[in-house]
Design a protein around this motif. Structure first.
Motif, PDB file in Angstrom:
ATOM      1  N   ALA A  42      -2.165   3.766   3.034  1.00 48.61           N
ATOM      2  CA  ALA A  42      -0.924   4.493   2.747  1.00 48.61           C
ATOM      3  C   ALA A  42      -0.776   4.741   1.243  1.00 48.61           C
ATOM      4  O   ALA A  42      -0.201   5.751   0.828  1.00 48.61           O
ATOM      5  CB  ALA A  42       0.277   3.711   3.277  1.00 48.61           C
ATOM      6  N   MET A  43      -1.318   3.838   0.439  1.00 44.82           N
ATOM      7  CA  MET A  43      -1.221   4.032  -1.013  1.00 44.82           C
ATOM      8  C   MET A  43      -2.111   5.198  -1.464  1.00 44.82           C
ATOM      9  O   MET A  43      -1.704   6.030  -2.269  1.00 44.82           O
ATOM     10  CB  MET A  43      -1.613   2.739  -1.738  1.00 44.82           C
ATOM     11  N   TYR A  44      -3.350   5.259  -0.910  1.00 45.35           N
ATOM     12  CA  TYR A  44      -4.220   6.406  -1.237  1.00 45.35           C
ATOM     13  C   TYR A  44      -3.626   7.700  -0.690  1.00 45.35           C
ATOM     14  O   TYR A  44      -3.731   8.753  -1.302  1.00 45.35           O
ATOM     15  CB  TYR A  44      -5.633   6.172  -0.689  1.00 45.35           C
ATOM     16  N   ARG A  45      -2.994   7.603   0.471  1.00 44.25           N
ATOM     17  CA  ARG A  45      -2.352   8.787   1.037  1.00 44.25           C
ATOM     18  C   ARG A  45      -1.185   9.247   0.165  1.00 44.25           C
ATOM     19  O   ARG A  45      -0.966  10.447  -0.017  1.00 44.25           O
ATOM     20  CB  ARG A  45      -1.864   8.496   2.467  1.00 44.25           C
ATOM     21  N   ALA A  46      -0.444   8.293  -0.396  1.00 43.06           N
ATOM     22  CA  ALA A  46       0.703   8.650  -1.247  1.00 43.06           C
ATOM     23  C   ALA A  46       0.222   9.376  -2.510  1.00 43.06           C
ATOM     24  O   ALA A  46       0.800  10.392  -2.911  1.00 43.06           O
ATOM     25  CB  ALA A  46       1.494   7.396  -1.616  1.00 43.06           C
ATOM     26  N   ILE A  73       4.516   3.115  -6.945  1.00 47.41           N
ATOM     27  CA  ILE A  73       4.371   3.066  -5.484  1.00 47.41           C
ATOM     28  C   ILE A  73       4.885   1.729  -4.966  1.00 47.41           C
ATOM     29  O   ILE A  73       4.467   0.679  -5.441  1.00 47.41           O
ATOM     30  CB  ILE A  73       2.892   3.244  -5.074  1.00 47.41           C
ATOM     31  N   GLU A  74       5.803   1.791  -4.009  1.00 49.31           N
ATOM     32  CA  GLU A  74       6.334   0.554  -3.415  1.00 49.31           C
ATOM     33  C   GLU A  74       6.128   0.574  -1.906  1.00 49.31           C
ATOM     34  O   GLU A  74       6.331   1.609  -1.264  1.00 49.31           O
ATOM     35  CB  GLU A  74       7.842   0.453  -3.655  1.00 49.31           C
ATOM     36  N   GLY A  81       8.374  -0.550  10.824  1.00 51.65           N
ATOM     37  CA  GLY A  81       7.112  -0.505  10.096  1.00 51.65           C
ATOM     38  C   GLY A  81       7.361  -0.358   8.613  1.00 51.65           C
ATOM     39  O   GLY A  81       8.502  -0.328   8.158  1.00 51.65           O
ATOM     40  N   GLN A  82       6.266  -0.227   7.902  1.00 52.52           N
ATOM     41  CA  GLN A  82       6.345  -0.194   6.453  1.00 52.52           C
ATOM     42  C   GLN A  82       6.790   1.189   5.947  1.00 52.52           C
ATOM     43  O   GLN A  82       6.319   2.209   6.444  1.00 52.52           O
ATOM     44  CB  GLN A  82       4.951  -0.531   5.944  1.00 52.52           C
ATOM     45  N   ARG A  83       7.701   1.221   4.995  1.00 54.53           N
ATOM     46  CA  ARG A  83       8.077   2.488   4.354  1.00 54.53           C
ATOM     47  C   ARG A  83       7.367   2.567   2.999  1.00 54.53           C
ATOM     48  O   ARG A  83       7.141   1.544   2.350  1.00 54.53           O
ATOM     49  CB  ARG A  83       9.594   2.587   4.097  1.00 54.53           C
ATOM     50  N   VAL A  84       7.033   3.764   2.601  1.00 56.72           N
ATOM     51  CA  VAL A  84       6.360   3.943   1.317  1.00 56.72           C
ATOM     52  C   VAL A  84       7.260   4.751   0.393  1.00 56.72           C
ATOM     53  O   VAL A  84       7.674   5.864   0.736  1.00 56.72           O
ATOM     54  CB  VAL A  84       5.014   4.684   1.504  1.00 56.72           C
ATOM     55  N   LEU A  85       7.589   4.175  -0.753  1.00 58.39           N
ATOM     56  CA  LEU A  85       8.404   4.875  -1.735  1.00 58.39           C
ATOM     57  C   LEU A  85       7.549   5.238  -2.941  1.00 58.39           C
ATOM     58  O   LEU A  85       6.795   4.411  -3.447  1.00 58.39           O
ATOM     59  CB  LEU A  85       9.571   4.003  -2.226  1.00 58.39           C
TER      60      LEU A  85
END
Ligand code: CDP
Length: 235
Positions: A42-46, A73-74, A81-85
């Protein structure tokens, strides 16, 4: 809920190719052990999403590296599930679009991006009690993780799982998905820096034909064993 493995907390690295079920399994293992789940994909996707939004070409490693360096990135665990900010903005629902999936392996091949993500990931795992999934966790990000698992399944089964996850309305055929996932695996396995690779000390688990509960139970069992072994060593 399954009981926690005593008070000794370990780090668990789960690596494997696209569609092996890493994120579902890692999240459930984290729930069972009351650990924190970190989805490094998800971090690479962000980073990829932000690069696309900024109109940067995936080939422009320098500009994307600079972007990755300044993004905040948080990963926030939540009931769904996990949220990505990213810089305080919730981008979770836009991370799994076809465009991001098609581009992410190229962005993940940029050395400066990987270096930055690995720094952030190591900081997240410092306090132990983390289940982290990705491609290079056991080999590169957390080489000292007390339990390493390499999760895979046959290419057809991996494509089928992703097909069902996206839903038939997504406009991508099973054959196209299988081709695109194979291409992503090829890039992930072939890149020079931190490629997708099974760590020599990783437990190998082929999940073809296995149910999710069965896979989760196996890894939770291994986690308990590892926690016991390492807590004995420290005595
Ligand atoms: O869910 P899926 O397995 O399809 O992918 P993901 O875990 O969301 O990761 C997406 C992409 O990010 C991968 O195909 C890799 O190119 C990259 N990635 C990586 O290079 N290193 C990681 N630790 C995690 C993901």
């Amino acid at each position: 809920m399954m009981d926690a493995p005593g008070s000794y907390r370990i780090n668990i690295a789960i690596d494997g190719p696209a569609g092996a079920g890493k994120s579902t399994v890692a999240r459930l293992v984290a729930d069972a052990l009351q650990y924190v789940y970190v989805d490094t994909g998800a971090m690479y996707r962000a980073v990829t999403l932000m690069a696309l939004e900024a109109g940067l070409s995936p080939e422009d490693g320098e500009a994307i590296g600079r972007l990755a360096q300044r993004l905040h990135i948080e990963l926030i665990p939540g009931p769904d599930g996990q949220r990505v900010l990213v810089d305080g903005r919730d981008v979770t629902d836009r991370l799994r679009t076809h465009e991001v999936s098609r581009t992410v392996a190229r962005v993940a091949g940029i050395g400066s991006v990987r270096k930055r993500m690995a720094e952030l990931q190591r900081a997240m795992a410092e306090g132990k009690g983390v289940v982290m999934d990705g491609r290079d966790i056991g080999t590169h990000v957390l080489p000292d993780a007390e339990l390493k698992v390499f999760l895979t399944a046959s290419p057809r089964e991996r494509a089928l799982r992703r097909y069902r996850q996206l839903g038939e309305g997504a406009g991508v055929s099973l054959e196209q998905l299988e081709r695109e996932m194979a291409e992503r695996d090829r890039l992930d396995e072939g890149r020079e820096i931190a490629p997708l690779l099974r760590a020599p000390d990783a437990r190998f688990l082929d999940t073809t034909g296995m149910g999710i509960d069965e896979v989760v139970a196996r890894i939770v069992e291994w986690s308990r064993e590892a926690a016991r072994t390492f807590s004995e060593k420290e005595k």
